[in-house]
Design an enzyme around this catalytic site. Structure first.
Site, mmCIF file in Angstrom:
data_model
loop_
_atom_site.group_PDB
_atom_site.id
_atom_site.type_symbol
_atom_site.label_atom_id
_atom_site.label_comp_id
_atom_site.label_asym_id
_atom_site.label_seq_id
_atom_site.Cartn_x
_atom_site.Cartn_y
_atom_site.Cartn_z
ATOM 1 N N HIS A 118 -2.952 8.071 0.443
ATOM 2 C CA HIS A 118 -1.670 8.631 0.557
ATOM 3 C C HIS A 118 -1.461 8.852 1.891
ATOM 4 O O HIS A 118 -1.952 10.089 2.332
ATOM 5 C CB HIS A 118 -1.314 9.688 -0.333
ATOM 6 C CG HIS A 118 0.210 10.547 -0.216
ATOM 7 N ND1 HIS A 118 0.945 10.679 -1.372
ATOM 8 C CD2 HIS A 118 0.570 11.239 0.907
ATOM 9 C CE1 HIS A 118 2.069 11.305 -0.802
ATOM 10 N NE2 HIS A 118 1.657 11.599 0.409
ATOM 11 N N LYS B 96 -1.468 18.054 -4.410
ATOM 12 C CA LYS B 96 -2.199 18.006 -3.167
ATOM 13 C C LYS B 96 -3.001 19.220 -3.098
ATOM 14 O O LYS B 96 -2.510 20.313 -3.325
ATOM 15 C CB LYS B 96 -1.450 17.773 -1.838
ATOM 16 C CG LYS B 96 -0.544 16.554 -2.022
ATOM 17 C CD LYS B 96 0.484 16.482 -0.835
ATOM 18 C CE LYS B 96 1.404 15.258 -1.048
ATOM 19 N NZ LYS B 96 2.733 15.274 -0.181
ATOM 20 N N GLU C 92 6.566 8.484 3.048
ATOM 21 C CA GLU C 92 5.057 8.297 2.355
ATOM 22 C C GLU C 92 4.997 6.948 1.997
ATOM 23 O O GLU C 92 5.868 6.136 1.745
ATOM 24 C CB GLU C 92 5.328 9.248 0.783
ATOM 25 C CG GLU C 92 5.588 10.590 0.921
ATOM 26 C CD GLU C 92 5.356 10.884 -0.656
ATOM 27 O OE1 GLU C 92 5.689 12.060 -0.878
ATOM 28 O OE2 GLU C 92 5.418 10.140 -1.506
ATOM 29 N N ARG D 151 12.951 17.061 2.817
ATOM 30 C CA ARG D 151 12.735 18.654 2.952
ATOM 31 C C ARG D 151 11.538 18.721 3.837
ATOM 32 O O ARG D 151 10.924 17.730 4.278
ATOM 33 C CB ARG D 151 12.225 19.167 1.606
ATOM 34 C CG ARG D 151 11.102 18.389 1.097
ATOM 35 C CD ARG D 151 10.430 19.177 -0.198
ATOM 36 N NE ARG D 151 9.307 18.758 -0.533
ATOM 37 C CZ ARG D 151 8.950 17.582 -1.077
ATOM 38 N NH1 ARG D 151 9.951 16.823 -1.768
ATOM 39 N NH2 ARG D 151 7.811 17.045 -1.400
HETATM 40 C C1 MV4 Z 1 1.515 3.927 -6.945
HETATM 41 C C2 MV4 Z 1 0.370 3.884 -6.902
HETATM 42 C C3 MV4 Z 1 -0.402 2.718 -6.755
HETATM 43 N N1 MV4 Z 1 0.419 1.516 -6.715
HETATM 44 N N2 MV4 Z 1 2.256 2.828 -6.698
HETATM 45 C C4 MV4 Z 1 1.931 8.738 -7.456
HETATM 46 C C5 MV4 Z 1 2.990 9.742 -7.425
HETATM 47 C C6 MV4 Z 1 4.344 8.859 -6.963
HETATM 48 N N3 MV4 Z 1 4.933 9.407 -5.787
HETATM 49 C C7 MV4 Z 1 3.708 7.576 -6.897
HETATM 50 N N4 MV4 Z 1 2.169 7.579 -7.064
HETATM 51 C C8 MV4 Z 1 1.576 6.450 -6.981
HETATM 52 N N5 MV4 Z 1 2.254 5.277 -6.791
HETATM 53 C C9 MV4 Z 1 1.814 1.838 -6.778
HETATM 54 N N6 MV4 Z 1 2.452 0.612 -6.672
HETATM 55 C C10 MV4 Z 1 -0.432 4.951 -6.855
HETATM 56 C C11 MV4 Z 1 0.224 6.189 -7.058
HETATM 57 C C12 MV4 Z 1 -0.579 7.377 -7.018
HETATM 58 C C13 MV4 Z 1 -0.843 8.323 -6.142
HETATM 59 C C14 MV4 Z 1 -0.089 8.567 -5.133
HETATM 60 C C15 MV4 Z 1 -0.098 9.353 -4.144
HETATM 61 C C16 MV4 Z 1 -0.971 10.486 -4.269
HETATM 62 C C17 MV4 Z 1 -1.820 10.465 -5.495
HETATM 63 C C18 MV4 Z 1 -1.613 9.411 -6.289
HETATM 64 C C19 MV4 Z 1 -2.374 9.593 -7.477
HETATM 65 C C20 MV4 Z 1 -2.300 8.921 -8.410
HETATM 66 C C21 MV4 Z 1 -1.368 7.406 -8.410
#
Ligand code: MV4
Length: 447
Positions: free
Chosen positions: A208, A237, A275, A292
């Protein structure tokens, strides 16, 4: 220029904003619930107005009371901080109607970015890379199933109104699609009253990475580098750092330019965050935009030497950002650990109570953003984050060593905290080597 600002928030971020205002010579109005009469933000502001009972819905989320307090005290602007009403377009609009400046983007932009499938469509149109997936909203499990079969598995089903993992399901194979889609959609209807879904190809073990941007009303848009927020537990986080070890100067420049392009595409004004997911091959994809100031903004402040709250206020006053892109340099390395009043051995259950013995560390390159003090009673009604420890040093190893020293010195007694867990994370060999992704805590600790 503003003479007085009302801070529509509590805790460390309210204190952080009060300090920035004071440095700028701007008077401050705190608002507080009945549970927060003794809170630090209530004591530190020039004025304080009680806006209702402990329950957030009747105080920190009550728009009419916040606007009344603003009018009565003669404040010209409201800083919403994060959480509460910070991404509520209706509130931004009500401020505008009352001739009060909402320190943030316009209601239209909040709406545009708050709808995740619309934000996706906007970014595709602007030429910003997004994860392969749907461009139109999906409402029906059978229709979604056909799309997912064509995309190939695994896929991830997401709620358009979601964020932070709510209304989201990973689907490993075709057989499991419809049940998962329906569960995610039901969760979204219950949480957000919205059945709009979208489907993306699932990125395995991504990092991330988010870019801080600033945009002013004169058309200037800059980025302040990235934060790596991969260390999280159940979408909360825990550790954030800047810069990211996964990014070299070339990728940083490309992602930064993309973040600026994304902000320009929506005519963004204020501080914001783009992000991205970064996969193992170095491909990056737009995920969401946060409209924000964020919890983790201090790591960006430490490496750039800028004050993001002051910049937000300047921008809201109609001034230009104080620097140009070429003047923004990322120096050394900063790390933030979030300290929560919670019990890691009881599934991180919140643990409110009275602070009995408090010692904050200090020293060169150490910052503590907090609103607790000796004898302070943490109310059970709000978020369990009570303190942020931020360190800055010449490189990542030095910053990690400093954080280890600083967490060892930190004393918070009277309530359970995650300090020991954070100490363990900071000492983890895989973390130290920089081999981190969003599954790190799950993989290393089974959490
Ligand atoms: C994803 C991903 C993998 N592939 N999208 C988690 C929260 C939401 N904002 C979107 N998230 C994710 N989207 C795709 N196409 C994995 C996550 C994800 C994640 C993203 C950021 C930080 C932590 C996470 C933990 C699990 C899954």
């Amino acid at each position: 220029m503003f003479r007085k600002i009302l801070i529509a928030n509590r805790g460390e971020i309210a204190v952080r904003i009060i300090r920035a205002c004071r440095e700028l010579g701007i008077k401050t109005v705190a608002v507080y619930s009945e549970a927060d009469a003794d809170a630090l933000h209530t004591q530190l502001a020039d004025e304080a107005v009680c806006i209702g009972p402990a329950n957030s819905a009747e105080s920190y989320l009550n728009m009419e009371r916040l606007l009344s307090a603003t009018i009565v005290t003669g404040a010209e602007a409201i800083h919403p901080g994060f959480g509460f009403l910070s991404e509520n377009s209706k509130f931004a609009q009500m401020c505008e109607k009352c001739n009060i400046t909402f320190i943030g983007p316009s209601a239209e932009i909040i709406d545009k970015m708050g709808n995740k499938s619309e934000a996706r469509a906007t970014m595709i149109k602007a030429g910003v890379p997004v994860t392969p997936g749907t461009t139109e909203p999906v409402y029906d499990a059978v229709e979604g199933h056909k799309i997912a079969d064509e995309m190939g598995y695994p896929v991830i089903v997401k709620a358009s109104s979601g964020g932070g993992g709510k209304g989201m399901r990973i689907v490993e194979n075709s057989d499991e699609f419809e049940a998962n889609f329906n569960t995610a959609q039901r969760e979204s209807v219950n949480a957000f009253g919205d059945d709009t879904m979208y489907i993306e190809k699932y990125i395995q073990s991504p990092r991330h990475i988010e870019f801080q941007i600033l945009a002013d009303s004169h058309g200037n848009v800059v980025h302040l580098g990235e934060r790596d927020c991969s260390i999280q537990r159940k979408h909360q986080k825990m550790i954030e750092e800047s810069p990211s070890v996964a990014i070299n100067d070339d990728l940083r420049a490309r992602m930064g330019e993309t973040a600026v392009k994304a902000a320009k595409a929506v005519g963004y004004v204020s501080a914001g965050t783009i992000e991205f997911l970064l996969d193992k091959s170095g491909e990056f994809y737009f995920m969401e935009m946060n409209t924000r100031i964020q919890v983790e903004h201090p790591v960006t402040e430490m490496v750039t030497g800028m004050d993001l709250i002051k910049e937000q206020i300047r921008i809201a006053e109609g001034l230009e950002i104080s620097v140009k892109q070429e003047d923004i340099k990322v120096n050394g390395h900063a790390i933030e650990c979030r300290i929560n009043a919670e019990n890691p051995s009881k599934n991180f259950m919140p643990c409110p109570g009275t602070i009995q013995n408090l010692h904050f560390p200090g020293g060169n390159g150490v910052r503590v953003d907090s609103a607790i003090y000796n004898g302070y009673k943490i109310p059970p009604n709000y978020d369990s984050m009570i303190c942020k420890i931020i360190v800055h040093d010449k490189d990542r190893t030095a910053a990690i060593n400093k954080m280890q020293s600083v967490l060892g010195e930190l004393v918070i007694e009277g309530v359970q905290t995650n300090i020991d867990f954070q100490f363990d994370l900071i000492g983890n060999e895989r973390f130290r080597s920089g081999d981190i992704n969003t599954h790190f805590i799950h993989d290393e600790y089974g959490l």
